[in-house]
Write an enzyme that holds these catalytic residues in place. Structure first.
Site, PDB file in Angstrom:
ATOM      1  N   TYR A 190       0.841  -1.187   0.000  1.00 52.90           N
ATOM      2  CA  TYR A 190       0.000   0.000   0.000  1.00 52.90           C
ATOM      3  C   TYR A 190       0.887   1.251   0.000  1.00 52.90           C
ATOM      4  O   TYR A 190       2.104   1.159  -0.144  1.00 52.90           O
ATOM      5  CB  TYR A 190      -0.982  -0.061   1.165  1.00 52.90           C
ATOM      6  CG  TYR A 190      -1.909  -1.248   1.054  1.00 52.90           C
ATOM      7  CD1 TYR A 190      -2.715  -1.405  -0.076  1.00 52.90           C
ATOM      8  CD2 TYR A 190      -1.945  -2.242   2.026  1.00 52.90           C
ATOM      9  CE1 TYR A 190      -3.540  -2.510  -0.227  1.00 52.90           C
ATOM     10  CE2 TYR A 190      -2.773  -3.351   1.887  1.00 52.90           C
ATOM     11  CZ  TYR A 190      -3.563  -3.485   0.759  1.00 52.90           C
ATOM     12  OH  TYR A 190      -4.371  -4.583   0.601  1.00 52.90           O
ATOM     13  N   ARG A 237       3.649  -1.281  10.950  1.00 48.03           N
ATOM     14  CA  ARG A 237       3.670  -2.620  10.351  1.00 48.03           C
ATOM     15  C   ARG A 237       4.486  -2.582   9.068  1.00 48.03           C
ATOM     16  O   ARG A 237       4.276  -1.720   8.207  1.00 48.03           O
ATOM     17  CB  ARG A 237       2.246  -3.104  10.057  1.00 48.03           C
ATOM     18  CG  ARG A 237       2.216  -4.605   9.710  1.00 48.03           C
ATOM     19  CD  ARG A 237       0.815  -5.108   9.493  1.00 48.03           C
ATOM     20  NE  ARG A 237       0.674  -6.479   9.980  1.00 48.03           N
ATOM     21  CZ  ARG A 237      -0.074  -7.418   9.398  1.00 48.03           C
ATOM     22  NH1 ARG A 237      -0.763  -7.136   8.300  1.00 48.03           N
ATOM     23  NH2 ARG A 237      -0.157  -8.628   9.901  1.00 48.03           N
TER      24      ARG A 237
END
Length: 374
Positions: A190, A237
């Site tokens: 992403y 993350r």
């Protein structure tokens, strides 16, 4: 018998207490952030109250599903947002339900970047990214669903500053909704990961080229959020070894170690690392690569994720390879997973075909607890 049972419980590494900064955890099992695609109109729904509270234990740590930081952030249908007042209000009862059961709840902040389509963008505009190169993968991140992404538009430097601010405001909104902290989604191909990986980032300005330049935007996001809500409420993350969404890097160990070191310097609460063995979101393979050097480079809490079960999760904690283990599919299908691990009994089987439906019960809140199993 009671003393023997207590010793057995204490011998399970995953069920030992842990202090994560200011948060006192009763066990080492984390609910992993998982997109569930049941937030209609990009807004958390009442059924999320039941879903998250089902998976809450006193002193347990939960990371919410990826929540969009702006109207350009969405990449899939029915994912939640955290950029509008109504999003904040919709999340409040969900957070309250987790807190009422004694859980610690973080909001994962997300921007899909080029992993999106015109239909999810304001006025049907192209998705934004560090690049104008489209995703060429034939399958989506799950490895099975056909990919159908729209070509992206390259962000200007001034627009990058705006996205950094969008992350900052989203973090403030998450705290207003009652979340205990936020996790920055810098993985899985992403937007933040797109800047990190040299397989995607082809910029020739201060945000591309060298490792330091490619990490500039992600670290600016970290700094902005840490300034807004405190570094002790921020996690990140990462998936340096993964090539999800056509987002690979030529030197994953160097990328992972550098980011771990830089995050450690900024004093954030935790680093959440996806195992190198996860070649797709759901399948693991044997590999000689390891997150060990990243674990050593990061001085805060280290969370490992990637196809763990009871046996190798306990082993990772016992050997010091991680402080906490994030469980996704197993926690999805077993809302009382810590209890089942404690008793070492069979687990409910998950149904992959229902992972990403929009049903508010099936594949979501309908998995049985131990006392509901025939």
């Amino acid at each position: 018998m009671e003393a023997e049972g207590q010793r057995k419980k204490e011998a399970i590494p995953l069920l030992t207490p842990y202090r994560m900064g200011k948060f006192h955890l009763s066990h080492r099992m984390v609910l992993a952030p998982m997109s569930r695609l049941r937030s209609y109109n990009f807004t958390a729904q009442p059924h999320a109250v039941l879903y998250y509270s089902q998976r809450t234990t006193r002193g347990g740590f939960l990371i919410g599903e990826a929540s969009g930081i702006s109207d350009t952030a969405q990449g899939y249908p029915n994912t939640p947002g955290i950029w509008r007042k109504e999003h904040v209000e919709a999340w409040k009862p969900v957070v309250d339900a987790v807190h009422e059961k004694g859980g610690i709840f973080f909001c994962q902040l997300w921007h899909a970047g080029r992993a999106s389509k015109y239909e999810y963008q304001p006025n049907g505009h192209p998705p934004i990214s560090c690049t104008d190169k489209p995703i060429t993968s034939e399958a989506q991140i799950d490895g099975t669903t056909a990919a159908d992404y729209s070509p992206p538009r390259r962000l200007s430097v001034q627009e990058i500053f705006q996205v950094v601010d969008d992350f900052r405001v989203a973090a403030r909104n998450a705290r207003e909704a009652g979340f205990d902290g936020v996790e920055i989604h810098a993985a899985n191909g992403y937007l933040v990961d797109q800047f990190l990986k040299d397989g995607v980032n082809d910029r020739r300005d201060e945000y591309g080229g060298s490792l330091e330049n490619r990490c500039r935007f992600p670290l600016q996001v970290v700094e902005a959020i840490a300034d807004e809500i405190g570094a002790d409420r921020v996690g990140v993350r990462l998936s340096p070894f993964a090539d999800y969404n056509d987002c690979g890097d030529s030197n994953p160990p160097a990328l992972g170690i550098y980011m771990a070191q830089e995050l450690s310097k900024r004093g954030i609460l935790y680093c959440h690392m996806i195992e190198p063995r996860m070649i797709t979101q759901f399948e693991r393979v044997e590999t000689k690569s390891s997150h060990g050097p990243m674990r050593e480079a990061f001085k805060g809490t280290f969370i490992a994720a990637g196809g763990y079960n009871r046996e190798d999760g306990n082993e990772a904690i016992a050997n010091g390879n991680a402080d906490l283990i994030a469980f996704g599919r197993l926690f999805l299908a077993n809302p009382d997973l810590p209890k089942r691990f404690e008793l070492d009994i069979p687990l409910n089987r998950y149904d992959r075909s229902t992972f990403y439906t929009s049903d508010p019960i099936v594949g979501y809140t309908g998995y049985p607890f131990l006392d509901q199993t025939p």
